[in-house]
Design a protein around this motif. Structure first.
Motif, short mmCIF file in Angstrom:
data_model
loop_
_atom_site.label_atom_id
_atom_site.label_comp_id
_atom_site.label_asym_id
_atom_site.label_seq_id
_atom_site.Cartn_x
_atom_site.Cartn_y
_atom_site.Cartn_z
N GLY A 113 -5.82 11.34 4.84
CA GLY A 113 -4.62 11.74 5.39
C GLY A 113 -4.21 11.63 6.59
O GLY A 113 -2.63 11.46 6.85
N VAL A 114 -4.54 10.66 6.55
CA VAL A 114 -3.14 9.75 8.55
C VAL A 114 -2.93 8.35 7.73
O VAL A 114 -4.28 7.57 7.06
CB VAL A 114 -4.02 9.35 9.34
CG1 VAL A 114 -3.32 8.84 10.17
CG2 VAL A 114 -4.45 10.85 9.35
N ASN A 115 -1.80 7.78 7.56
CA ASN A 115 -1.65 6.18 7.27
C ASN A 115 -2.16 5.58 8.10
O ASN A 115 -0.99 5.23 9.45
CB ASN A 115 0.46 6.62 6.59
CG ASN A 115 0.45 5.17 6.48
OD1 ASN A 115 -0.22 3.68 6.18
ND2 ASN A 115 1.81 4.92 6.42
N ARG A 116 -3.12 4.77 8.61
CA ARG A 116 -3.09 3.36 9.51
C ARG A 116 -2.71 1.98 8.70
O ARG A 116 -3.66 1.56 9.53
CB ARG A 116 -4.35 3.49 9.84
CG ARG A 116 -4.60 4.46 11.10
CD ARG A 116 -6.21 5.02 11.09
NE ARG A 116 -6.16 5.92 12.03
CZ ARG A 116 -6.80 7.75 11.22
NH1 ARG A 116 -6.95 8.07 10.54
NH2 ARG A 116 -7.30 8.40 12.52
N THR A 117 -1.55 2.08 7.77
CA THR A 117 -1.78 1.00 6.98
C THR A 117 -1.46 -0.07 7.99
O THR A 117 -1.89 -1.54 7.71
CB THR A 117 -0.87 1.39 6.19
OG1 THR A 117 -0.96 1.81 4.83
CG2 THR A 117 -0.37 -0.22 5.02
N GLY A 118 -0.01 -0.22 8.72
CA GLY A 118 -0.25 -0.67 9.99
C GLY A 118 -0.81 -1.78 10.31
O GLY A 118 -0.88 -2.86 10.59
N VAL A 119 -2.09 -0.41 11.23
CA VAL A 119 -2.99 -0.86 12.26
C VAL A 119 -3.80 -2.07 11.00
O VAL A 119 -4.42 -2.96 11.47
CB VAL A 119 -4.31 0.35 12.56
CG1 VAL A 119 -4.70 -0.42 12.93
CG2 VAL A 119 -3.04 0.96 13.51
N VAL A 156 -7.99 -1.16 0.04
CA VAL A 156 -8.62 -0.09 0.84
C VAL A 156 -7.59 0.68 1.67
O VAL A 156 -8.27 1.35 2.18
CB VAL A 156 -9.21 -1.44 2.24
CG1 VAL A 156 -9.89 -0.83 3.14
CG2 VAL A 156 -10.30 -2.35 0.17
N ALA A 157 -6.78 -0.05 2.57
CA ALA A 157 -6.25 1.11 2.74
C ALA A 157 -5.71 2.07 2.28
O ALA A 157 -5.62 3.19 2.57
CB ALA A 157 -4.94 -0.33 3.84
N ALA A 158 -4.92 2.44 1.50
CA ALA A 158 -4.63 3.40 0.16
C ALA A 158 -6.32 4.51 -0.17
O ALA A 158 -5.45 5.71 0.21
CB ALA A 158 -3.72 2.51 -0.27
N ALA A 159 -6.89 3.42 0.43
CA ALA A 159 -8.73 4.73 -0.08
C ALA A 159 -8.63 5.39 1.30
O ALA A 159 -9.14 6.47 1.30
CB ALA A 159 -9.45 4.00 -0.45
N ALA A 160 -8.78 4.75 2.24
CA ALA A 160 -8.51 5.41 3.79
C ALA A 160 -7.56 6.24 3.88
O ALA A 160 -7.76 7.16 4.36
CB ALA A 160 -9.02 4.15 4.73
N THR A 161 -6.43 6.43 3.48
CA THR A 161 -4.92 7.07 3.57
C THR A 161 -5.93 7.81 2.91
O THR A 161 -5.36 9.22 3.28
CB THR A 161 -3.84 5.84 3.48
OG1 THR A 161 -3.84 5.31 4.86
CG2 THR A 161 -2.76 7.40 3.44
N ALA A 171 0.59 -1.23 0.30
CA ALA A 171 0.32 0.34 -0.06
C ALA A 171 1.01 0.99 -0.15
O ALA A 171 0.26 2.21 -0.50
CB ALA A 171 -0.65 -0.15 1.55
N GLU A 172 1.79 0.85 0.03
CA GLU A 172 2.90 2.25 0.76
C GLU A 172 4.09 2.84 -0.35
O GLU A 172 4.58 3.77 -0.75
CB GLU A 172 4.05 2.33 1.67
CG GLU A 172 2.32 2.51 2.95
CD GLU A 172 2.96 1.71 4.57
OE1 GLU A 172 4.45 1.49 4.59
OE2 GLU A 172 2.43 2.71 5.51
N ILE A 173 4.57 1.32 -1.28
CA ILE A 173 5.80 1.96 -2.08
C ILE A 173 4.90 1.97 -3.55
O ILE A 173 5.74 1.63 -4.72
CB ILE A 173 6.49 0.03 -2.13
CG1 ILE A 173 5.39 -0.77 -2.56
CG2 ILE A 173 7.62 0.60 -1.24
CD1 ILE A 173 6.82 -2.24 -2.55
N THR A 174 3.93 1.48 -3.68
CA THR A 174 2.81 2.07 -5.00
C THR A 174 1.40 2.86 -5.17
O THR A 174 0.88 1.97 -4.07
CB THR A 174 3.22 0.95 -5.97
OG1 THR A 174 2.20 0.95 -7.22
CG2 THR A 174 2.18 -0.17 -5.24
N ALA A 175 1.44 3.50 -5.40
CA ALA A 175 -0.05 4.22 -5.61
C ALA A 175 -1.19 3.31 -6.38
O ALA A 175 -2.41 3.39 -6.48
CB ALA A 175 -0.86 5.35 -5.70
N ASP A 176 -0.86 2.44 -7.39
CA ASP A 176 -1.14 1.84 -8.51
C ASP A 176 -2.10 0.61 -8.45
O ASP A 176 -1.60 -0.76 -7.68
CB ASP A 176 -0.29 1.56 -9.58
CG ASP A 176 -0.65 0.95 -11.30
OD1 ASP A 176 -2.68 0.62 -10.39
OD2 ASP A 176 -0.52 1.22 -11.99
#
Length: 430
Positions: free
Chosen positions: A343-349, A334-339, A128-133
């Motif tokens: 505006g907050v990165n909760r990918t780890g959670v 889903v994680a990237a869309a929520a970010t 989710a963090e190394i590509t936005a595609d």
């Protein structure tokens, strides 16, 4: 942005660890306890479950810690080495008495599960963090599922053979080496990747969990995946028992495993193309339906037609490949869309809760299978030579086919309500 082939394939090496750890304990730990250490079936099921239950609590914590640290990649190496060492310890304890041996397994498996949490959660968070595609993430997951298939084939197909030839301690060391190859390989191959800088969440872990679980699309995806993990965990736990008592050939365990996992090497690219044309939700629904039909057909293992049992395992494996590819590609979406929305990165959670759910399902699988065996009157022994009553044989067959099929079928309901494919943005309403 597009990732290099080296990164896509190198990241997928981590699936050697996830595929192996998700397979070997579910395949061999329960029969190791019941048929080698002489632990009663119900107690053995509980022993297998307790360390995984610990992971259910720990995984969100690991996600929160990795969110705060920012970089996920360093966790791959540190936790990966610990995972390899502690796994070897699980199968290298005292042979008896049963109570002492059981305590060793519980303690060692707890340590192993802890190390795995701190590897798997950051590993799952990286896409989710190394590509936005989203399409790039699907390509990453296609490679990952293919490597998972190889890892499961290699570990699940050969670990029982190593046990037969050299014993459980040698098998533990052998699998530890496989885990080390996967974790260190992923760490080395992803050198130089850029993780998208997004503000880390503030507040307590409880607050972050509340926010994550308030995302409807995530809840739907999580529920479906957990229920499927439970069904697959039950199926895997039954392989050794089906081979020994229904097919009357311990070597059949490896054949069933190859038949179940092997199709993923061929059909994962096909599921990727299907999802690209029809959408990831459609791919998930279709592959789940195939898995249900294949699981029901596994009831052939209770007949005098072993060839049908292998064919059914192959059909279930075709569906299984898609049920791995689709949700693993949908989670980072889903994680990237929520970010983007918050505006907050909760990918780890997100990934911490996800892996906790997966762990819970896979852990409950062998435990529930052990209860099914206990209800059927399964007789534990220290040499695996006990004669099983008819009720136990029926329990082995039903637990291997009907029970997983019913559970996987139930997962279709939340999948149908997943909306990200249709709207282009995640449903993040509480």
């Amino acid at each position: 942005m597009a990732l290099s082939a080296r990164v896509r394939r190198g990241y997928a090496l981590g699936s050697i660890a996830t595929g192996t750890f998700g397979t070997v304990p579910g395949l061999l730990l329960l029969p190791y306890l019941t048929d080698t250490l002489g632990v009663a079936a119900a107690a053995a099921g509980l022993i297998v479950f307790v360390p995984k239950a610990w992971d259910v609590v720990l995984n969100p914590v690991a996600g929160r810690i990795s969110d705060r640290r920012g970089a996920r990649r360093p966790f791959l190496l540190r936790a990966g080495v610990a995972l390899a060492v502690t796994f070897a310890l699980v199968f290298s304890g005292p042979a008896g008495p049963p109570a002492v041996a059981a305590v060793w397994v519980v303690v060692a498996f707890l340590a192993c599960a802890t190390a795995y949490a701190f590897f798997q959660v950051p590993f799952n968070a990286m896409p989710a963090e190394i590509t936005a595609d989203p399409a790039e993430r699907t390509r990453m997951m296609s490679w990952r599922v293919a490597v998972i298939a190889v890892a499961i084939l290699l570990s699940g197909g050969t670990a029982p053979l190593v046990v037969t030839a050299l014993g459980h301690a040698a098998m533990g060391a052998y699998v530890g080496v496989l885990l080390l190859v996967g974790t260190v390989g992923a760490h080395v191959a992803t050198r130089g990747v850029v993780e998208e800088p997004v503000a880390a969440p503030v507040g307590t872990l409880r607050e972050q969990l509340r926010v994550v679980l308030a995302v409807p699309d995530f809840r739907r995806l999580l529920l479906a995946f957990v229920v499927q993990a439970l069904g697959v965990g039950i199926l895997l736990a039954g392989v050794a028992y089906v081979a020994r008592y229904l097919l009357a050939d311990p070597a059949a365990a490896s054949l069933l495993f190859v038949a179940f996992v092997g199709p993923a090497l061929l059909v994962s690219p096909l599921w990727e193309r299907f999802s690209a044309r029809r959408g990831k939700r459609a791919g998930y629904l279709a592959s789940t339906a195939v898995l249900v039909v294949g699981a029901l057909a596994l009831s052939a293992a209770a007949t005098d037609l072993p060839g049908l049992a292998y064919a059914a395992a192959g059909l279930a494996g075709i569906g299984y490949a898609g049920t791995q590819l689709s949700p693993l590609a949908m989670l980072p979406d889903v994680a990237a869309a929520a970010t983007r929305a918050t505006g907050v990165n909760r990918t780890g959670v997100f990934t911490g809760v996800w892996t906790a759910g997966e762990t819970l399902g896979l852990a409950l699988g062998p435990g529930l299978y052990g209860l099914v065996l206990a209800v059927g009157g399964y007789v534990a022994s220290v040499d695996g030579g006990a004669v099983q009553p008819p009720g136990a044989l029926l329990a082995i067959a039903v637990g291997f086919s009907v029970v997983p099929a019913v559970l996987v079928a139930a997962s279709l309901v939340p999948i149908t309500r997943y909306s990200l494919d249709l709207t282009g943005s995640a449903d993040v309403r509480p």
